[in-house]
Design a protein around this motif. Structure first.
Motif, PDB file in Angstrom:
ATOM      1  N   GLY A   1      12.259  -8.836  62.427  1.00 16.17           N
ATOM      2  CA  GLY A   1      13.500  -9.194  61.741  1.00 16.17           C
ATOM      3  C   GLY A   1      14.303 -10.238  62.499  1.00 16.17           C
ATOM      4  N   ALA A   2      14.299 -10.122  63.812  1.00 17.21           N
ATOM      5  CA  ALA A   2      15.060 -11.068  64.641  1.00 17.21           C
ATOM      6  C   ALA A   2      14.491 -12.476  64.568  1.00 17.21           C
ATOM      7  CB  ALA A   2      15.078 -10.594  66.096  1.00 17.21           C
ATOM      8  N   THR A   3      13.184 -12.583  64.376  1.00 18.40           N
ATOM      9  CA  THR A   3      12.551 -13.904  64.370  1.00 18.40           C
ATOM     10  C   THR A   3      12.327 -14.451  62.968  1.00 18.40           C
ATOM     11  OG1 THR A   3      10.352 -12.902  64.459  1.00 18.40           O
ATOM     12  CG2 THR A   3      11.371 -13.504  66.566  1.00 18.40           C
ATOM     13  N   ALA A   4      12.683 -13.690  61.956  1.00 21.80           N
ATOM     14  CA  ALA A   4      12.457 -14.125  60.576  1.00 21.80           C
ATOM     15  C   ALA A   4      13.404 -15.270  60.221  1.00 21.80           C
ATOM     16  CB  ALA A   4      12.659 -12.964  59.614  1.00 21.80           C
ATOM     17  N   GLY A   5      12.823 -16.358  59.779  1.00 16.96           N
ATOM     18  CA  GLY A   5      13.637 -17.505  59.361  1.00 16.96           C
ATOM     19  C   GLY A   5      14.531 -17.967  60.488  1.00 16.96           C
ATOM     20  N   GLY A   6      15.737 -18.217  60.163  1.00 22.38           N
ATOM     21  CA  GLY A   6      16.690 -18.608  61.202  1.00 22.38           C
ATOM     22  C   GLY A   6      16.884 -20.101  61.264  1.00 22.38           C
TER      23      GLY A   6
ATOM     24  N   ARG B   1      15.362 -16.981  71.112  1.00 23.15           N
ATOM     25  CA  ARG B   1      16.491 -16.310  71.772  1.00 23.15           C
ATOM     26  C   ARG B   1      16.751 -14.947  71.105  1.00 23.15           C
ATOM     27  NH1 ARG B   1      20.024 -18.077  75.493  1.00 23.15           N
ATOM     28  NH2 ARG B   1      19.157 -20.173  75.391  1.00 23.15           N
ATOM     29  N   ALA B   2      16.667 -14.882  69.799  1.00 21.73           N
ATOM     30  CA  ALA B   2      16.882 -13.613  69.091  1.00 21.73           C
ATOM     31  C   ALA B   2      15.804 -12.593  69.473  1.00 21.73           C
ATOM     32  CB  ALA B   2      16.883 -13.850  67.578  1.00 21.73           C
ATOM     33  N   PHE B   3      14.560 -13.053  69.583  1.00 19.66           N
ATOM     34  CA  PHE B   3      13.475 -12.173  70.030  1.00 19.66           C
ATOM     35  C   PHE B   3      13.798 -11.621  71.419  1.00 19.66           C
ATOM     36  CE2 PHE B   3       9.585 -11.317  72.322  1.00 19.66           C
ATOM     37  CZ  PHE B   3       8.813 -10.614  71.414  1.00 19.66           C
ATOM     38  N   GLY B   4      14.233 -12.499  72.307  1.00 18.29           N
ATOM     39  CA  GLY B   4      14.572 -12.081  73.666  1.00 18.29           C
ATOM     40  C   GLY B   4      15.726 -11.098  73.705  1.00 18.29           C
TER      41      GLY B   4
END
Length: 192
Positions: free
Chosen positions: A80-85, A93-96
């Motif tokens: 979810g953190a890496t979806a789109g963006g 950065r969101a993945f981290g």
């Protein structure tokens, strides 16, 4: 004869299994791996140790099932953190950030426990497979961006985040500084 507390035997077993996993996680968080035994888990929910063995074959099996329960939740959060963006750096950065937030969650007790228990090889193999599901969102983002070595770079990025998790868990340094530095290093490593 045990009292069935659900509409069906299958529902009862599923409910008991969930209660046992919840109790096991509570023990793991409050007492650590040393306190996690089938007897302790059973006592927490009012079941005899012999009844717990209907659900788990050993302490290692309890841990393995807790991991089976937790990793898909975290993999979904990472996906979810890496979806789109708005861009590659923001997604990395969101993945981290999600990966580092794991340290503050009770599920992090699983990592500490897994280090102290020898798992049967089939459990270790399954754990390795599940571990890959957590790295997959970063690998996918890198592949989508056209990176030449997305798998290798994702694993290297995971190692950066693992060191930051270790430092955060140990209380080594200012947490905000550790997180900011780890995310900066991660992004520089992924974007070159």
């Amino acid at each position: 004869m045990p009292r069935i507390t659900a509409a069906t035997v299958a529902d009862h077993r599923a409910s008991q299994h969930a209660a046992l996993l919840s109790a096991a996680m509570e023990i793991l968080v409050t007492e650590g791996a040393a306190g996690l035994t089938p007897a302790a888990v059973g006592a927490r929910v009012g079941l005899a140790r012999s009844s717990v063995y209907r659900y788990f074959s050993s302490t290692a099996d309890i841990l393995a099932q807790l991991v089976e329960d937790a990793i898909p939740r975290w993999a979904a959060r990472l996906t979810g953190a890496t979806a789109g963006g708005p861009g590659l750096e923001a997604r990395i950065r969101a993945f981290g950030q999600v990966t580092l937030s794991f340290v503050a969650h009770p599920d992090y007790a699983l990592l500490r426990a897994l280090v102290s228990v020898e798992l049967p090889q089939e459990c270790q193999d399954r754990l390795d497979q599940l571990h890959e599901t957590m790295i997959a969102p970063l690998r996918d983002v890198l592949a989508e961006a056209g990176h030449e070595q997305p798998d290798l770079v994702a694993h290297l990025g995971w190692a950066i985040l693992g060191e930051a998790q270790h430092r955060l868990a140990a209380g080594a340094g200012d947490p905000a500084l550790v997180e900011r530095t780890a995310l900066d290093v991660l992004c520089r490593a992924m974007l070159t």
